[in-house]
Design an enzyme around this catalytic site. Sequence first.
Site, PDB file in Angstrom:
ATOM      1  N   ASP A 229     -20.519  -9.138 -23.327  1.00  0.00           N
ATOM      2  CA  ASP A 229     -20.804  -8.524 -24.709  1.00  0.00           C
ATOM      3  C   ASP A 229     -19.683  -7.689 -24.602  1.00  0.00           C
ATOM      4  OD1 ASP A 229     -23.093  -7.757 -26.641  1.00  0.00           O
ATOM      5  OD2 ASP A 229     -22.285  -5.898 -26.004  1.00  0.00           O
ATOM      6  N   TYR A 375     -19.125   0.363 -31.757  1.00  0.00           N
ATOM      7  CA  TYR A 375     -18.823  -0.508 -32.823  1.00  0.00           C
ATOM      8  C   TYR A 375     -17.957   0.122 -34.123  1.00  0.00           C
ATOM      9  CZ  TYR A 375     -22.332  -3.353 -30.756  1.00  0.00           C
ATOM     10  OH  TYR A 375     -23.337  -4.080 -30.166  1.00  0.00           O
ATOM     11  N   HIS A 432     -27.848 -14.029 -23.565  1.00  0.00           N
ATOM     12  CA  HIS A 432     -26.921 -13.115 -23.649  1.00  0.00           C
ATOM     13  C   HIS A 432     -26.648 -12.383 -22.463  1.00  0.00           C
ATOM     14  CE1 HIS A 432     -23.913 -10.920 -25.649  1.00  0.00           C
ATOM     15  NE2 HIS A 432     -24.787  -9.703 -25.483  1.00  0.00           N
TER      16      HIS A 432
END
Length: 465
Positions: A229, A375, A432
Amino acid sequence: MARLLCFGLLALLLASPFLGFMYVLFLKSPPPLPAMDGQAWWGPKLQAKQDTSVRPFIVQFTAPMVHDLKERLKNHRKWTPPLENVGFEYGFNSKQLDSWVSYWAEKYNFTERERFFNKFAQFKTNIQGLDIHFIRIKPEVPAGVEVVPMLFMHGWPGSVREFYEALPLLTAVSKDRDFAIEAIVPSLPGYGFSDAAVRPGLGAAEMAVVMRNLMHRLGFNKYYIQGGDWGSLIASCMATLFPGEILGHHTNMGAAMSTKANLLNALGAFLPSFVVESHLADRMYPLTANFVRLIEETGYMHIQATKPDTIGAAISDSPVGLLAYILEKFSTWTKNEYKLLPDGGLLKHWSRDQLLDNLMCYWATNSFTTSVRLYSESFNKRHFGLQLDEIPTPVPTWVIQAKNEIAFLSARILRTKFPNLVQANAIDDGGHFLAFELPKVFSEDVLKAVTAFRKLKKEAKKTEL
């Protein structure tokens, strides 16, 4: 003559896209490495004398925090009932909330889980104004076994908790290996038990600098790195910016986002055999199916990349909101089909304690808002302007590709970013959160990668002689 000119112009127009494609694919030079400030200060006040000590740290779930959490869990509003005959298609199914909320408030043993968190030695040290938390496990080895340092980096909505089941396997001493891993597992800045920046600009590239400085603080000038990630993107930045320091790069989320990679990906929609092996083509194509799935599942990314503090205000104030928001990701990102199940398939791979442990890394530290700011700090014009995606790295790289990872790229595309790609290991299981879901598979793959990296280094030395 006029007709010949027309034909010539037409031929030129038809050839232009092809020539442009060939230029980008084979002739275009990468941009230069950007200049990064290795000492950028992210803390509240630049001190004349910096504290460079490495201090022991223990996780504490304080009585006031636990009392407040239980009160919030018990005094929630009535849930809005879900629509008929839906699973997790609309998000976390509210019929499932009662069991999770009551377990967290009444059965989650905070004292026992605190002891579990502290089973590994943990520390803090101040890097560029931020107290960075990390786990450090150094195995005791017999003569002839080398201890090699490896940095493990988590992502969102994960935490250091993702690695707990894998760490004993990763750091084990084996008679079949001439090395053992010393694991350094930090909480990323703004996540869990690490401080958050007080000013804008701490994106993935800047975190790469912080992580490098952490390794230097611990005495490691050459080391291995691993990430998934955001940890994968930060590791990629480290391999790009500091290739002379990174002995090998392992990732469970291989990413290549350059113009060349995107062109190859698009070409594969028409000529898949040119881009990807036939038995893996369905992981990439048809592009429309993957695009639709990404549109369905990435709404969170747009919110967090544009207005992280708004969603942060809501989630940070409600443990139920935190639970629903994060566990929905653990459902769908583990296997997309789990959204069709009433319970989201959450307990197929983890216990309630395991998933709630991860939530505690966010709740106990009130770090949700600061975590999602990553982000916004990375998906912006300034960060894209560094052009790190366009710069290949020579660092030996090994990628494990879980069957149900959010996105898949073929080895050919990955080599546009990682020309020294040692292995792209596509497995038929996992999602994930691979280290957390399949710790044995994950650990064995990391150890195989380090073995391969060391062999390459030895062969290179022989060649030099």
